[in-house]
Design a protein around this motif. Structure first.
Motif, PDB file in Angstrom:
ATOM      1  N   ILE A  47      22.169  13.391 -43.183  1.00 41.82           N
ATOM      2  CA  ILE A  47      21.644  12.744 -41.981  1.00 41.82           C
ATOM      3  C   ILE A  47      22.760  11.987 -41.271  1.00 41.82           C
ATOM      4  CG2 ILE A  47      20.148  10.887 -41.155  1.00 41.82           C
ATOM      5  CD1 ILE A  47      18.102  11.705 -43.226  1.00 41.82           C
ATOM      6  N   ALA A  48      23.542  11.222 -42.052  1.00 43.53           N
ATOM      7  CA  ALA A  48      24.633  10.453 -41.456  1.00 43.53           C
ATOM      8  C   ALA A  48      25.635  11.382 -40.783  1.00 43.53           C
ATOM      9  CB  ALA A  48      25.319   9.609 -42.538  1.00 43.53           C
ATOM     10  N   ARG A  49      25.947  12.514 -41.448  1.00 46.63           N
ATOM     11  CA  ARG A  49      26.947  13.419 -40.900  1.00 46.63           C
ATOM     12  C   ARG A  49      26.473  14.103 -39.626  1.00 46.63           C
ATOM     13  NH1 ARG A  49      28.206  17.382 -45.365  1.00 46.63           N
ATOM     14  NH2 ARG A  49      29.729  18.225 -43.926  1.00 46.63           N
ATOM     15  N   VAL A  50      25.211  14.521 -39.612  1.00 42.45           N
ATOM     16  CA  VAL A  50      24.669  15.163 -38.401  1.00 42.45           C
ATOM     17  C   VAL A  50      24.708  14.165 -37.253  1.00 42.45           C
ATOM     18  CG1 VAL A  50      22.582  16.087 -37.359  1.00 42.45           C
ATOM     19  CG2 VAL A  50      23.250  16.821 -39.640  1.00 42.45           C
ATOM     20  N   TYR A  51      24.284  12.924 -37.544  1.00 42.25           N
ATOM     21  CA  TYR A  51      24.290  11.878 -36.515  1.00 42.25           C
ATOM     22  C   TYR A  51      25.698  11.640 -35.999  1.00 42.25           C
ATOM     23  CZ  TYR A  51      23.511   7.326 -34.364  1.00 42.25           C
ATOM     24  OH  TYR A  51      23.465   6.285 -33.484  1.00 42.25           O
ATOM     25  N   ASN A  52      26.660  11.497 -36.915  1.00 41.18           N
ATOM     26  CA  ASN A  52      28.046  11.254 -36.508  1.00 41.18           C
ATOM     27  C   ASN A  52      28.591  12.412 -35.682  1.00 41.18           C
ATOM     28  OD1 ASN A  52      27.952   8.933 -37.925  1.00 41.18           O
ATOM     29  ND2 ASN A  52      29.322   9.569 -39.585  1.00 41.18           N
ATOM     30  N   TRP A  53      28.269  13.623 -36.145  1.00 36.87           N
ATOM     31  CA  TRP A  53      28.712  14.823 -35.423  1.00 36.87           C
ATOM     32  C   TRP A  53      28.208  14.784 -34.003  1.00 36.87           C
ATOM     33  CZ3 TRP A  53      26.105  18.852 -33.079  1.00 36.87           C
ATOM     34  CH2 TRP A  53      26.860  20.002 -32.780  1.00 36.87           C
ATOM     35  N   ASP A  54      26.940  14.369 -33.843  1.00 39.78           N
ATOM     36  CA  ASP A  54      26.340  14.293 -32.515  1.00 39.78           C
ATOM     37  C   ASP A  54      27.072  13.271 -31.660  1.00 39.78           C
ATOM     38  OD1 ASP A  54      23.382  13.053 -30.983  1.00 39.78           O
ATOM     39  OD2 ASP A  54      24.402  14.953 -30.550  1.00 39.78           O
ATOM     40  N   VAL A  92      20.044  18.848 -32.578  1.00 43.52           N
ATOM     41  CA  VAL A  92      20.342  17.686 -33.420  1.00 43.52           C
ATOM     42  C   VAL A  92      19.094  16.889 -33.781  1.00 43.52           C
ATOM     43  CG1 VAL A  92      21.545  15.491 -33.507  1.00 43.52           C
ATOM     44  CG2 VAL A  92      22.695  17.486 -32.584  1.00 43.52           C
ATOM     45  N   ASN A  93      18.257  16.604 -32.774  1.00 45.75           N
ATOM     46  CA  ASN A  93      17.091  15.759 -33.042  1.00 45.75           C
ATOM     47  C   ASN A  93      16.099  16.412 -33.997  1.00 45.75           C
ATOM     48  OD1 ASN A  93      17.946  13.588 -31.521  1.00 45.75           O
ATOM     49  ND2 ASN A  93      17.125  14.457 -29.624  1.00 45.75           N
ATOM     50  N   SER A  94      15.882  17.720 -33.825  1.00 46.62           N
ATOM     51  CA  SER A  94      14.963  18.418 -34.738  1.00 46.62           C
ATOM     52  C   SER A  94      15.517  18.409 -36.146  1.00 46.62           C
ATOM     53  CB  SER A  94      14.743  19.857 -34.305  1.00 46.62           C
ATOM     54  OG  SER A  94      14.462  19.905 -32.947  1.00 46.62           O
ATOM     55  N   ALA A  95      16.847  18.640 -36.243  1.00 46.34           N
ATOM     56  CA  ALA A  95      17.465  18.643 -37.573  1.00 46.34           C
ATOM     57  C   ALA A  95      17.285  17.284 -38.241  1.00 46.34           C
ATOM     58  CB  ALA A  95      18.951  18.990 -37.466  1.00 46.34           C
ATOM     59  N   TYR A 155      25.786  24.616 -39.837  1.00 38.47           N
ATOM     60  CA  TYR A 155      24.431  24.321 -40.296  1.00 38.47           C
ATOM     61  C   TYR A 155      23.453  24.349 -39.133  1.00 38.47           C
ATOM     62  CZ  TYR A 155      20.555  21.363 -41.886  1.00 38.47           C
ATOM     63  OH  TYR A 155      19.315  20.853 -42.167  1.00 38.47           O
ATOM     64  N   LEU A 156      23.835  23.713 -38.014  1.00 37.19           N
ATOM     65  CA  LEU A 156      22.930  23.664 -36.867  1.00 37.19           C
ATOM     66  C   LEU A 156      22.733  25.067 -36.278  1.00 37.19           C
ATOM     67  CD1 LEU A 156      24.089  20.352 -35.165  1.00 37.19           C
ATOM     68  CD2 LEU A 156      21.945  20.789 -36.351  1.00 37.19           C
ATOM     69  N   ASN A 157      23.835  25.842 -36.226  1.00 35.58           N
ATOM     70  CA  ASN A 157      23.711  27.207 -35.699  1.00 35.58           C
ATOM     71  C   ASN A 157      22.794  28.041 -36.573  1.00 35.58           C
ATOM     72  OD1 ASN A 157      25.488  26.461 -33.781  1.00 35.58           O
ATOM     73  ND2 ASN A 157      27.274  27.502 -34.660  1.00 35.58           N
ATOM     74  N   GLN A 158      23.015  27.961 -37.918  1.00 37.47           N
ATOM     75  CA  GLN A 158      22.228  28.778 -38.837  1.00 37.47           C
ATOM     76  C   GLN A 158      20.750  28.435 -38.796  1.00 37.47           C
ATOM     77  OE1 GLN A 158      23.936  28.221 -42.679  1.00 37.47           O
ATOM     78  NE2 GLN A 158      25.088  30.139 -42.585  1.00 37.47           N
ATOM     79  N   SER A 159      20.460  27.140 -38.734  1.00 38.65           N
ATOM     80  CA  SER A 159      19.043  26.764 -38.771  1.00 38.65           C
ATOM     81  C   SER A 159      18.417  26.865 -37.388  1.00 38.65           C
ATOM     82  CB  SER A 159      18.898  25.345 -39.311  1.00 38.65           C
ATOM     83  OG  SER A 159      19.612  24.458 -38.472  1.00 38.65           O
ATOM     84  N   GLY A 160      19.274  27.006 -36.368  1.00 40.83           N
ATOM     85  CA  GLY A 160      18.758  27.154 -35.012  1.00 40.83           C
ATOM     86  C   GLY A 160      18.098  25.898 -34.471  1.00 40.83           C
ATOM     87  N   LEU A 161      18.415  24.771 -35.093  1.00 39.64           N
ATOM     88  CA  LEU A 161      17.807  23.520 -34.657  1.00 39.64           C
ATOM     89  C   LEU A 161      18.778  22.739 -33.787  1.00 39.64           C
ATOM     90  CD1 LEU A 161      16.375  22.350 -38.099  1.00 39.64           C
ATOM     91  CD2 LEU A 161      15.011  23.150 -36.194  1.00 39.64           C
TER      92      LEU A 161
END
Lengths: 126, 192
Positions: B168-175, B38-41, B30-36
């Motif tokens: 949001i929780a998953r992106v944060y945890n991933w980070d 973590v914080n921007s996402a 998801y982060l690669n595709q959107s090019g964002l």
């Protein structure tokens, strides 16, 4: 949703759908509880009304229809109130049944979700 | 009103102007595709959440209005039915009505074939009892149908909110996980 400590449990689309369903059921549960409360109050009021009716010795009762109080003979008022009580009781029964079903479904989902995510998820009422 | 849905993978359908939340299969992808980063996402997702909340408040207000309107219409149907019933007996209907707050007066309603319905916008029209009942029933049905659609909209909206919160929780945890991995990598590099 509680933020876990960076665990790697993957969330599948099926998990997401379960979580969504749990959310919907929880909302419906709160709505049902409110509706049940109102229904119970209406039932009590109707009970009080019919009790008062038995005590009164007037033959004409002012019965509220819409925004006005119509003069209605006591017998008619009695049967109207009986009818209203029946309708409310049935409605209350239906609501209680739905509530039991919702609670059961939520318990099922809790088992599934806690089973997969354990501490990473919080499904309790705050 | 038909619900428009343009489906893309997993749940990103939109409904009547409410954008669907895209379900994220894998955070890295998801982060690669959107090019964002973590914080921007996270910022983007938080903003989406706020937008959803705004729409939710609007829909809830509409729901409250409809829920108040329906019992009103039902009361009107009741009154017209009572008038019609009284007409058959030939007696006049005596009723106490509120003139002003706390002040009531008695009215004697003679047989009548017609009633007046308040249509809103300072307009009141006279209808025969049958026409009035038909009109009121139609309004009642419309109101109930609108309420159903509204409830479905709210359910859809709440699902999108849940999906966004989980993402949001998953992106944060991933980070957090990534940071831990980097820490372990740098500390083992220091040790060797």
């Amino acid at each position: 949703m509680q933020q876990g400590g960076g665990s790697e449990t993957e969330v599948t689309w099926e998990d997401q759908q379960n979580i969504n369903k749990f959310g919907r059921l929880n909302n419906r549960l709160h709505e049902l509880e409110d509706e049940i409360k109102v229904s119970k109050e209406t039932n009590e009021n109707l009970e009080d009304a019919s009790n008062e009716l038995i005590l009164t010795d007037e033959d004409v009762v002012r019965f509220q229809i819409g925004e006005v109080f119509a003069h209605v003979p006591k017998d008619e008022v009695e049967s109207r109130i009986e009818q209203m009580k029946e309708v409310t009781s049935k409605k209350l029964e239906g609501l209680e049944e739905e509530k039991d079903s919702v609670v059961a479904q939520m318990a099922e989902l809790k088992k599934i979700l806690y089973g997969k995510f354990k501490d990473s998820i919080n499904l309790e009422e705050d | 009103m038909a619900s428009s849905s343009s489906s893309t993978p997993h749940g990103a359908t939109e409904r009547r102007g409410i954008p669907g939340a895209q379900f994220v299969e894998d955070v890295q992808t998801y982060l690669n595709q959107s090019g964002l980063d973590v914080n921007s996402a996270l910022a983007f997702l938080q903003e989406r959440l706020q937008q959803y909340k705004l729409v939710e408040m609007k829909l809830l207000a509409q729901q409250r209005d409809l829920q108040a309107k329906i019992p009103d219409i039902e009361k009107c149907v009741d009154v017209v039915a009572t008038l019609q019933a009284k007409k058959d007996t030939g007696e006049a209907l005596i009723a106490d009505f509120e003139v002003s707050e706390g002040i009531y007066s008695r009215a004697r309603i003679e047989d009548s074939d017609s009633v007046c319905l308040w249509l809103g916008a300072n307009v009141m029209l006279e209808y025969s009892c049958e026409e009035a009942t038909a009109l009121l029933q139609k309004n009642l049905e419309n109101a109930k149908a609108s309420l159903e659609v509204l409830v479905a909209d709210l359910q859809f909206l709440r699902d999108q909110v849940t999906i966004t919160q989980v993402t949001i929780a998953r992106v944060y945890n991933w980070d957090v996980h990534q940071r831990r991995l980097r820490q372990v990598a740098t500390s083992s590099a220091d040790d060797s």
